[in-house]
Design an enzyme around this catalytic site. Structure first.
Site, PDB file in Angstrom:
ATOM      1  N   SER A  45     -11.930 -37.748 -27.070  1.00 24.91           N
ATOM      2  CA  SER A  45     -12.228 -36.366 -27.446  1.00 24.91           C
ATOM      3  C   SER A  45     -12.645 -35.572 -26.218  1.00 24.91           C
ATOM      4  O   SER A  45     -13.215 -36.126 -25.262  1.00 24.91           O
ATOM      5  CB  SER A  45     -13.366 -36.333 -28.484  1.00 24.91           C
ATOM      6  OG  SER A  45     -13.856 -35.022 -28.683  1.00 24.91           O
ATOM      7  N   TYR A  81     -22.111 -38.761 -30.563  1.00 28.78           N
ATOM      8  CA  TYR A  81     -20.655 -38.676 -30.679  1.00 28.78           C
ATOM      9  C   TYR A  81     -20.013 -38.624 -29.295  1.00 28.78           C
ATOM     10  O   TYR A  81     -19.038 -39.340 -29.019  1.00 28.78           O
ATOM     11  CB  TYR A  81     -20.259 -37.433 -31.478  1.00 28.78           C
ATOM     12  CG  TYR A  81     -18.766 -37.252 -31.596  1.00 28.78           C
ATOM     13  CD1 TYR A  81     -17.999 -38.123 -32.365  1.00 28.78           C
ATOM     14  CD2 TYR A  81     -18.113 -36.215 -30.932  1.00 28.78           C
ATOM     15  CE1 TYR A  81     -16.618 -37.970 -32.463  1.00 28.78           C
ATOM     16  CE2 TYR A  81     -16.743 -36.049 -31.028  1.00 28.78           C
ATOM     17  CZ  TYR A  81     -15.998 -36.935 -31.790  1.00 28.78           C
ATOM     18  OH  TYR A  81     -14.636 -36.791 -31.884  1.00 28.78           O
TER      19      TYR A  81
END
Length: 257
Positions: A91, A118
């Site tokens: 990501s 995350y």
């Protein structure tokens, strides 16, 4: 469109090391080759929680789950004729948070931020991918490891698990982002598909959208943050991951650069 294809569904919970091992056993009994392993599952910005094995949820699912799954299936990829690929979905968020791996608090027990956790899990994906590719190169196999990221895509992933608490503010923010800043989920899937199939992709490459800040656009070769390429950090994470999961890769360690 491919005609005449068949689909086999096997149960897998990346938050359970037992489920991962059972999936690998089921795969062994069903198939004798594996051409592409696309590690695309994950959770995002969840409230603090742990996996079945006591790992912080995002690190446990996004990194340790895929680490164990890949380790249990890598022999199938190596033994399959021709070039085979392992694709890890990371990501743009890997650049955020601290931009480092907090080895002193991997499970977020001392402090926890859902976005920071995350980001760390997505950085771990890249460190794992690059180290895995170095080890695959060291044994001279035709299997390569590649990373990809979807930019910002209109999915329900930022809302977190439907069974977990998600604030009204977060839901409103996610709705705004999905409406005005993202590309479609289908377009977001293209970098991973490109990484899995394109002829100009080599081991250790990173594929993402070609637009501004890699938020949207067509698949292209991109560059991740400096930490993701650090060999010593990758090796440390690898050793810890083997210890936590109990999954050991029978691959040669390359010399540190």
């Amino acid at each position: 469109m491919t005609t005449g294809a068949s689909l086999t569904v096997l149960e897998l919970n990346l938050g359970s090391q037992a489920s991962i091992r059972q999936f690998a056993t089921d795969f062994d009994s069903e198939f004798d080759r594996l051409d592409v392993l696309l590690n695309n599952a994950g959770v995002m910005m969840t409230p603090y929680s742990t996996t079945e094995n006591g790992f912080e949820l995002q690190f446990g699912v996004n990194h340790l789950g895929h680490f164990a799954l890949t380790g249990l299936l890598v022999d199938h990829l190596i033994e399959t004729d021709g070039e085979t690929r392992i694709v890890m979905q990371s990501s743009v968020a890997h650049r955020n948070g601290t931009g480092e791996i907090d080895f002193d608090d991997l499970n977020g027990r001392q402090s926890y931020g859902r976005f920071e956790a995350y980001a760390q899990s997505k950085l771990a994906n890249l460190l794992f991918t690059y180290e895995l590719d170095r080890r695959l190169r060291a044994i001279g196999t035709d299997t390569i490891a590649v990373a990809a990221h979807p930019g910002l895509s209109a999915t329900e992933l930022p809302d977190g698990d439907s069974e977990m608490e998600t604030s009204t503010i977060q839901k409103i923010y996610s709705k705004f982002v999905n409406t005005f800043l993202t590309q479609s989920a289908a377009t977001g899937a293209l970098p991973a598909l490109y990484a899995a199939t394109a002829v100009n992709v080599d081991g250790g490459h990173y594929i993402g959208p070609d637009g501004f800040l890699e938020v949207r656009g067509k698949p292209t070769h991109v560059v991740s943050n400096a930490t993701s390429y650090d060999h010593a950090t990758a090796r440390r994470l690898w050793d810890i991951s083997e210890g936590l999961t109990g999954v050991t890769f029978e691959l040669e360690e390359p010399q540190l650069a």
